[in-house]
Design a protein around this motif. Structure first.
Motif, PDB file in Angstrom:
ATOM      1  N   ARG A 185       0.837  -1.211   0.000  1.00 18.22           N
ATOM      2  CA  ARG A 185       0.000   0.000   0.000  1.00 18.22           C
ATOM      3  C   ARG A 185       0.864   1.250   0.000  1.00 18.22           C
ATOM      4  O   ARG A 185       0.551   2.239  -0.681  1.00 18.22           O
ATOM      5  CB  ARG A 185      -0.940   0.000   1.207  1.00 18.22           C
ATOM      6  CG  ARG A 185      -2.109  -0.945   1.072  1.00 18.22           C
ATOM      7  CD  ARG A 185      -3.197  -0.635   2.094  1.00 18.22           C
ATOM      8  NE  ARG A 185      -2.736  -0.833   3.456  1.00 18.22           N
ATOM      9  CZ  ARG A 185      -2.840  -1.982   4.109  1.00 18.22           C
ATOM     10  NH1 ARG A 185      -3.359  -3.043   3.519  1.00 18.22           N
ATOM     11  NH2 ARG A 185      -2.421  -2.081   5.364  1.00 18.22           N
ATOM     12  N   ARG A 186       1.959   1.206   0.755  1.00 20.00           N
ATOM     13  CA  ARG A 186       2.866   2.355   0.782  1.00 20.00           C
ATOM     14  C   ARG A 186       3.513   2.549  -0.590  1.00 20.00           C
ATOM     15  O   ARG A 186       3.629   3.672  -1.088  1.00 20.00           O
ATOM     16  CB  ARG A 186       3.944   2.128   1.852  1.00 20.00           C
ATOM     17  CG  ARG A 186       4.828   3.353   2.104  1.00 20.00           C
ATOM     18  CD  ARG A 186       5.857   3.062   3.168  1.00 20.00           C
ATOM     19  NE  ARG A 186       5.253   2.575   4.392  1.00 20.00           N
ATOM     20  CZ  ARG A 186       5.557   1.427   4.981  1.00 20.00           C
ATOM     21  NH1 ARG A 186       6.468   0.630   4.424  1.00 20.00           N
ATOM     22  NH2 ARG A 186       4.985   1.066   6.106  1.00 20.00           N
ATOM     23  N   GLU A 188       2.205   1.636  -3.421  1.00 20.45           N
ATOM     24  CA  GLU A 188       1.160   2.097  -4.330  1.00 20.45           C
ATOM     25  C   GLU A 188       0.885   3.590  -4.135  1.00 20.45           C
ATOM     26  O   GLU A 188       0.635   4.315  -5.111  1.00 20.45           O
ATOM     27  CB  GLU A 188      -0.118   1.283  -4.096  1.00 20.45           C
ATOM     28  CG  GLU A 188      -1.276   1.653  -5.004  1.00 20.45           C
ATOM     29  CD  GLU A 188      -0.980   1.441  -6.471  1.00 20.45           C
ATOM     30  OE1 GLU A 188      -1.613   2.110  -7.302  1.00 20.45           O
ATOM     31  OE2 GLU A 188      -0.098   0.610  -6.795  1.00 20.45           O
ATOM     32  N   GLN A 189       0.922   4.055  -2.895  1.00 22.07           N
ATOM     33  CA  GLN A 189       0.746   5.490  -2.646  1.00 22.07           C
ATOM     34  C   GLN A 189       1.846   6.296  -3.334  1.00 22.07           C
ATOM     35  O   GLN A 189       1.575   7.335  -3.952  1.00 22.07           O
ATOM     36  CB  GLN A 189       0.757   5.768  -1.140  1.00 22.07           C
ATOM     37  CG  GLN A 189      -0.488   5.286  -0.409  1.00 22.07           C
ATOM     38  CD  GLN A 189      -0.359   5.425   1.095  1.00 22.07           C
ATOM     39  OE1 GLN A 189       0.701   5.772   1.619  1.00 22.07           O
ATOM     40  NE2 GLN A 189      -1.437   5.148   1.812  1.00 22.07           N
ATOM     41  N   ASN A 190       3.077   5.826  -3.213  1.00 22.09           N
ATOM     42  CA  ASN A 190       4.180   6.513  -3.891  1.00 22.09           C
ATOM     43  C   ASN A 190       3.997   6.484  -5.400  1.00 22.09           C
ATOM     44  O   ASN A 190       4.270   7.469  -6.094  1.00 22.09           O
ATOM     45  CB  ASN A 190       5.517   5.862  -3.519  1.00 22.09           C
ATOM     46  CG  ASN A 190       5.861   6.040  -2.062  1.00 22.09           C
ATOM     47  OD1 ASN A 190       5.380   6.973  -1.421  1.00 22.09           O
ATOM     48  ND2 ASN A 190       6.676   5.157  -1.514  1.00 22.09           N
ATOM     49  N   GLN A 192       1.126   6.228  -7.046  1.00 20.63           N
ATOM     50  CA  GLN A 192       0.031   7.129  -7.426  1.00 20.63           C
ATOM     51  C   GLN A 192       0.467   8.592  -7.365  1.00 20.63           C
ATOM     52  O   GLN A 192       0.022   9.415  -8.163  1.00 20.63           O
ATOM     53  CB  GLN A 192      -1.176   6.903  -6.507  1.00 20.63           C
ATOM     54  CG  GLN A 192      -1.871   5.570  -6.699  1.00 20.63           C
ATOM     55  CD  GLN A 192      -2.445   5.404  -8.091  1.00 20.63           C
ATOM     56  OE1 GLN A 192      -2.811   6.376  -8.750  1.00 20.63           O
ATOM     57  NE2 GLN A 192      -2.501   4.164  -8.559  1.00 20.63           N
ATOM     58  N   GLN A 193       1.346   8.917  -6.418  1.00 18.59           N
ATOM     59  CA  GLN A 193       1.846  10.285  -6.339  1.00 18.59           C
ATOM     60  C   GLN A 193       2.677  10.619  -7.575  1.00 18.59           C
ATOM     61  O   GLN A 193       2.596  11.731  -8.112  1.00 18.59           O
ATOM     62  CB  GLN A 193       2.694  10.474  -5.073  1.00 18.59           C
ATOM     63  CG  GLN A 193       3.147  11.909  -4.811  1.00 18.59           C
ATOM     64  CD  GLN A 193       1.977  12.846  -4.605  1.00 18.59           C
ATOM     65  OE1 GLN A 193       1.008  12.498  -3.939  1.00 18.59           O
ATOM     66  NE2 GLN A 193       2.046  14.030  -5.196  1.00 18.59           N
TER      67      GLN A 193
END
Length: 450
Positions: A185-186, A188-190, A192-193
């Motif tokens: 998830r971490r 994926e957040q990076n 998406q950013q």
């Protein structure tokens, strides 16, 4: 239980079985390099030609005796088979040969365990190891008696121990999966950013020991571990680069591939391999001096298909050109002028400027061009376009509106439009059209975002 698999190997006998379906055979030379990467001292390599697999020992009783004699003669501690073994075959072989027996998958797991340095890498290795051990658990306790218990109970001490170990494995696998989901998830957040900021990602892929990490270090001024051994790099490394015509780009170094990459490893390294799938461009690094160059390319392409990354645009990078005097460094183009191959030497640095040029060209291909009219309230749109270096020209009219000529990849334009809540589309000149300039790939683009 799993820790013994992570120890460095000692004196080792290799066993290579050739079956009639030769095209599916593992490579004996590759097994040599894998074993050496695991710290093994190769004492002997026994080649066995068979018409079929012996269900009990894989190689038959006569060849088992030959292997046992070689083990005693060389005082070997490990026997490595260049084929997958069933739990029963592994146990029968260990009983008759008298030393530890492992197959190719277990050998790769040993190397991965030795190379893992990050928290995520260690979790992924442990998950792959536990999944591998799950299939071998039943046979591991057959030395305990399976007799019926008294007082109406069924099962003996062996069955009880198996259930305890099964439960322990299931619980540990579940815990690792939860931890990996947090890491995923971490990541994926990076990711998406980066998509939100329209930062392209270029992933380094290739056969293991093709020079990916050496090239990565050269280009990014990093100090990723690089050595002349298989799977020198296990954990993915991401670094920012700034290219003249592109701006900020992320380069990602990934684990090397091999022939018939085991499914257990693909499943365990799903989060890491997703970095490759989500890339804008793949740099397929190839060792130009390897005599099996065509086979290596096919092996990498097979893994890319397996992880569903075969649709990502790729640039072939033939490394180690310094070892081939007849090879000229530089870009090779197709009939349309598109870069399809670059010859470089990561060791000497030759051809690296050509490589970056080719990457820039491929990242800017298939761009859509359109005109914008920005008002004072469109500062965010303006700032993002300048950050992406997407503006070809600009001018102002008498009302103070800025007129821009813009070139953007359809995917970047769609992302920017989403980030600005539709302001990019609203600022289009001649907006009375049925389709936005970037909507020819609308379905692909928005599937990627969501």
């Amino acid at each position: 239980m799993a820790e013994k698999e992570f120890e460095s190997l000692g004196p080792t006998i290799l066993v290579h079985v050739e079956l009639p379906q030769a095209k599916n055979q593992e490579d004996l030379e590759e097994l040599h390099r894998l074993a050496e990467s695991a710290g093994a001292t190769i004492c002997d390599a026994i080649v066995c030609r068979r018409d079929g697999i012996d269900p009990r020992t894989y190689i038959g009783s006569g060849k088992v005796q030959e292997v046992a004699d070689a083990v005693r003669a060389h005082e070997a501690e490990v026997v490595v088979f260049n084929s997958p073994l069933t739990p029963a075959q592994e146990r029968n072989l260990e009983k008759e040969i008298g030393v530890r027996v492992m197959d190719r998958i277990a050998l790769i797991l040993v190397i991965f365990a030795m190379r893992a340095r990050t928290y995520e890498g260690k979790l992924q290795v442990e998950l792959a190891q536990l999944r591998y051990e799950q299939a071998r658990l039943v046979r591991g306790w057959t030395h305990l008696e399976r007799q019926k218990g008294g007082f109406g109970l069924r099962g003996g001490p062996g069955e009880t121990q198996i259930e305890l170990d099964r439960r322990a494995l299931r619980e540990r696998i579940g815990a690792i999966k939860e931890d990996l989901e947090v890491v995923a998830r971490r990541r994926e957040q990076n990711r998406q950013q980066r998509k939100k900021n329209a930062i392209p990602v270029v992933s380094f892929v290739g056969y293991t020991n093709a020079g990916k990490s050496t090239l990565f270090n050269r280009l990014t001024q990093s100090e990723v571990y690089a050595a002349d051994q298989l799977f020198a790099t296990l954990d993915p490394t991401l670094r920012n680069m700034v290219l003249p015509t592109i701006g900020k780009v992320v380069f990602a170094d990934t684990v090397g591939f091999i022939r018939h990459l085991p499914h257990e490893l693909v499943a365990a390294f799903r989060a890491t391999l997703e970095e490759t799938v989500q890339s804008d461009l793949l740099m397929h690094i190839i060792d130009i001096a390897d005599p099996r160059i065509e086979e290596n390319i096919e092996a990498v392409n097979a893994v890319l298909t397996q992880i569903k990354a075969d649709s990502v645009p790729a640039l072939l990078v033939f490394n180690k050109a310094d070892l081939k005097s007849e090879v000229a460094v530089g870009i090779v183009r197709d009939e349309s002028g598109r870069p399809i191959r670059v010859n470089v030497s990561a060791k000497t640095g030759a051809g690296l400027d050509d490589l970056l040029q080719a990457v820039s060209e491929l990242l800017t291909l298939d761009q859509c061009s359109f005109e914008l009219c920005l008002g004072p309230q469109d500062g965010k749109v303006r700032a993002l376009l300048y950050e992406l270096k997407a503006i070809d020209s600009s001018s102002y009219d008498e009302q103070g509106h800025e007129h821009l000529s813009v070139k953007l990849k359809p995917s970047d334009a769609a992302r920017l439009n989403k980030v600005t809540s539709g302001r990019l589309a609203a600022c289009l000149e001649n907006h009375n059209r049925k389709q936005l300039p970037w909507e020819q790939e609308e379905e692909l683009v928005f599937d990627d975002i969501d």
